[in-house]
Enzyme design. Structure first.
Site, short mmCIF file in Angstrom:
data_model
loop_
_atom_site.label_atom_id
_atom_site.label_comp_id
_atom_site.label_asym_id
_atom_site.label_seq_id
_atom_site.Cartn_x
_atom_site.Cartn_y
_atom_site.Cartn_z
N LYS A 82 9.82 -0.77 14.06
CA LYS A 82 10.38 -0.49 12.72
C LYS A 82 11.46 0.58 12.83
O LYS A 82 12.53 0.46 12.23
CB LYS A 82 9.28 0.05 11.79
N GLU B 271 10.56 -4.82 4.21
CA GLU B 271 10.57 -6.23 3.79
C GLU B 271 10.26 -6.36 2.30
O GLU B 271 10.95 -7.04 1.55
CB GLU B 271 9.50 -7.02 4.58
N GLU C 185 -4.33 -6.38 15.12
CA GLU C 185 -3.81 -5.07 14.71
C GLU C 185 -4.94 -4.03 14.85
O GLU C 185 -4.68 -2.86 15.12
CB GLU C 185 -3.29 -5.12 13.26
N GLY D 47 -4.73 -1.86 5.19
CA GLY D 47 -3.96 -3.02 4.73
C GLY D 47 -4.59 -4.34 5.10
O GLY D 47 -4.72 -5.25 4.26
N ARG D 48 -5.04 -4.46 6.34
CA ARG D 48 -5.58 -5.76 6.80
C ARG D 48 -6.99 -6.03 6.28
O ARG D 48 -7.56 -7.09 6.56
CB ARG D 48 -5.51 -5.85 8.32
N LYS E 280 0.84 -1.20 0.00
CA LYS E 280 0.00 0.00 0.00
C LYS E 280 0.88 1.25 0.00
O LYS E 280 0.67 2.18 -0.76
CB LYS E 280 -0.92 -0.04 1.22
N HIS F 299 -5.55 -33.03 18.10
CA HIS F 299 -4.40 -33.83 18.51
C HIS F 299 -3.22 -32.96 18.93
O HIS F 299 -2.11 -33.45 19.12
CB HIS F 299 -3.96 -34.74 17.36
O1 LIG Z 1 1.18 -2.75 2.29
P1 LIG Z 1 2.31 -2.14 3.03
O2 LIG Z 1 2.27 -0.64 3.00
O3 LIG Z 1 3.63 -2.66 2.54
O4 LIG Z 1 2.17 -2.52 4.56
C1 LIG Z 1 2.21 -3.84 5.00
C2 LIG Z 1 1.67 -4.00 6.39
O5 LIG Z 1 2.39 -3.21 7.32
C3 LIG Z 1 1.52 -2.67 8.30
O6 LIG Z 1 1.36 -1.32 8.05
C4 LIG Z 1 2.06 -2.80 9.68
O7 LIG Z 1 2.45 -4.08 10.00
C5 LIG Z 1 0.21 -3.41 8.08
O8 LIG Z 1 -0.89 -2.72 8.54
C6 LIG Z 1 0.22 -3.60 6.60
O9 LIG Z 1 -0.70 -4.56 6.21
#
Ligand SMILES: O=P(O)(O)OC[C@H]1O[C@](O)(CO)[C@@H](O)[C@@H]1O
Length: 547
Positions: free
Chosen positions: A514, A215, A355, A269-270, A209, A386
């Protein structure tokens, strides 16, 4: 208009619930069934092909009335209207919360800042349709003229968990494309994925987003480098697509604007799998199936908006969860789908729930003086039976559990399915009824166990029962029913956030780690450990010395 800032514990309804809890909490669920044999008929909801039985809970009709009174006194009805109406209810980020607009029909009019967003939503949907049709049919080709065989979704959090969960859940409906997911910044993750790929036939979908997430950017750069070992810079245009709100950064990465799928800041995002974040889902199962997922979610939206609260599935499940969280002191909830296809549902809902509602400051800016966000965990049945069911049955903790099952199996293997479902029904019954001393003794008598052995073993074999469960029985796992199920939990989360007087749509709590990671990375790069507590310095020095 802002969401109201009522502290739930200050309402008359809350006080009534507390008194009611004091009066009822020693009555077991078994006793409630003995008092009323028609209980299941009263405490169930049927909607579309969903049956939700919530009779196996520590509740009476009065509990439900008081919980509904709580929802009404907090103004949940108005909050729902604000949510669907595009008001800026994500106040700390000054944004609307409109993932529901992504699954609304084309005729809908949903405004953000006075602008109807639906035409833009459908423009992107059409772009997803055309793109996925071309990739699936083989019309769109890689840089050596071969059709695509593999798709890699690069993203993390909401840009990964939704697509992973849905692709896994709907694999029965999948086409020939092989889907892969790279999320962790752990370089071993990306390397394990790319070692199986042929760059000529692989399409990469970068989902972020913000397009600033460490990452995702690191993994994308690593993949680009690997790709360029056999292809040229120009070939990137054919093999990379992106989903983002940050078109500037996407373009700088070198992605062909034709392969850029926009999203909007009013999609969290979620809650974003309904947007172009779901591109890899559409690639995996085809646009029509993907669209059915959205249709199912939209049907649940309509139910949530229009059903009276006592007939409303998300409202009912949210209120039951508040009942256990805030009056019984339950800290977690388990979620047990009786289908292997939903093995990623719990991790997906962990982000959506935790979250969203893992907050301790009220909407009035003051610390809350009551419990908020529940901890969600779970694994499919029967495997989980189990693994950790021992603790749910005989441990010291109260763990309200949702059982999700399907009347029909997908491959029609009745023999297996009947075994699976007999476990599904048996577990909720066992959790509620337990096993009394007398029942245990009767078994010992049958086995001819000596009195001495029986008296020793008896306490270990007794199950107290009285463990609450909800049973969600759905006709069949389809893209549409999955859409409804996910939307159900989204709205449950929303109602709980409103009642707890917290902001469910920001996530400031993930920022601190972060920031610190970035400054520690500088120290690792320069091999100089700066001022930390003695534990962190000790660990960093050990790492630098031995790496
Ligand atoms: O889509 P992006 O901006 O890479 O963010 C990834 C994720 O990082 C967060 O902002 C924090 O973990 C989430 O809310 C989001 O889904």
């Amino acid at each position: 208009m802002a969401l109201n800032t009522t502290n739930p514990t200050g309402t008359e309804a809350w006080k009534n619930l507390q008194n009611h809890y004091n009066a009822i909490h020693k009555t077991t669920i078994q006793e409630l069934f003995q008092q009323d044999s028609a209980r299941a008929e009263k405490f169930n909801l049927q909607w579309n092909d969903f049956l939700v039985d919530y009779s196996k809970n520590n509740i009476s009709q009065e509990t439900i009335s008081l919980l509904l009174e709580l929802a009404n006194s907090i103004g949940v009805k108005d909050a729902i209207a604000q949510y669907f109406g595009g008001e800026l209810i994500n106040q700390t980020e000054n944004r609307a919360v409109l993932h529901t607009a992504l699954r609304a029909p084309e005729s809908a009019v949903i405004k953000v800042d006075g602008e109807n967003v639906i035409p833009e939503v459908y423009e992107v949907k059409n772009k997803i349709k055309n793109f996925t049709d071309e990739v699936i049919s083989g019309q769109r080709k890689g840089y050596t003229g071969k059709a695509f065989t593999d798709v890699v979704n690069i993203g993390i959090g909401g840009s990964d968990l939704g697509p992973v969960m849905a692709v896994e859940a709907l694999q029965f409906y999948k086409n020939h494309l092989n889907l892969h997911f790279v999320s962790n910044v752990d370089g071993d993750h990306v390397n394990e994925v790319i070692k199986r790929l042929n760059p000529e036939t692989t399409l990469f979908v970068i989902v972020s987003k913000t397009f600033t997430t460490q990452e995702t950017l690191s993994n994308s750069e690593t993949i680009k480098e690997w790709f360029l070992k056999s292809a040229t810079q120009e070939d990137i245009a054919k093999h990379f697509a992106a989903v983002s709100t940050n078109i500037k950064n996407v373009t700088e990465f070198g992605i062909n604007p034709d392969n850029v799928f926009p999203m909007w800041d009013w999609v969290g995002g979620r809650f974003s799998l309904w947007s172009a974040v779901g591109l890899s889902i559409a690639l995996a199962i085809g646009f029509e199936n993907y669209n059915q997922l959205l249709v199912g979610a939209n049907e649940m939206d309509e139910h949530f908006k229009s059903a009276e609260f006592d007939k409303n599935i998300p409202v009912t499940l949210a209120l039951l969860s508040v009942w256990y969280n805030n009056f019984y002191g339950a800290e977690s909830e388990a979620l047990i789908p009786y289908t292997q296809y939903l093995s990623k549902l719990a991790p997906y809902l962990q982000q959506a729930t935790m979250e969203s509602n893992g907050k301790s400051v009220g909407r009035d800016g003051k610390p809350v003086n009551y419990q908020t966000g529940t901890i969600i965990w779970g694994e499919p049945g029967t495997n989980s039976q189990h693994a950790f069911f021992q603790l749910i049955h005989q441990g010291t903790k109260l763990i309200p559990t949702d059982f999700i099952g399907f009347v029909k199996p997908l491959y029609g293997n009745e023999d297996h399915h009947d075994k699976l479902m007999s476990n599904f029904f048996a577990q909720t019954e066992a959790l509620m009824n337990g096993k009394t001393e007398a029942q245990v003794q009767a078994e010992f008598d049958k086995q001819g166990l000596s009195a001495e052995k029986a008296s020793y073993l008896r306490p270990f074999k007794v199950f107290t029962g009285n463990k609450p469960t909800n049973t969600i029985l759905i006709q069949k796992l389809t893209p549409k029913s999955l859409g409804s199920l996910i939307a159900l939990y989204e709205h449950k989360i929303f109602v709980q956030g409103v009642i707890w007087n917290i902001f469910s749509f920001d996530q400031w709590g993930v920022e601190l780690g972060k920031q610190l990671a970035n400054s520690i990375l500088d120290e690792i790069n320069s091999k100089t450990v700066k001022n930390h507590d003695s534990s962190t310095s000790f660990l960093l020095n050990h790492f630098l010395k031995n790496k």
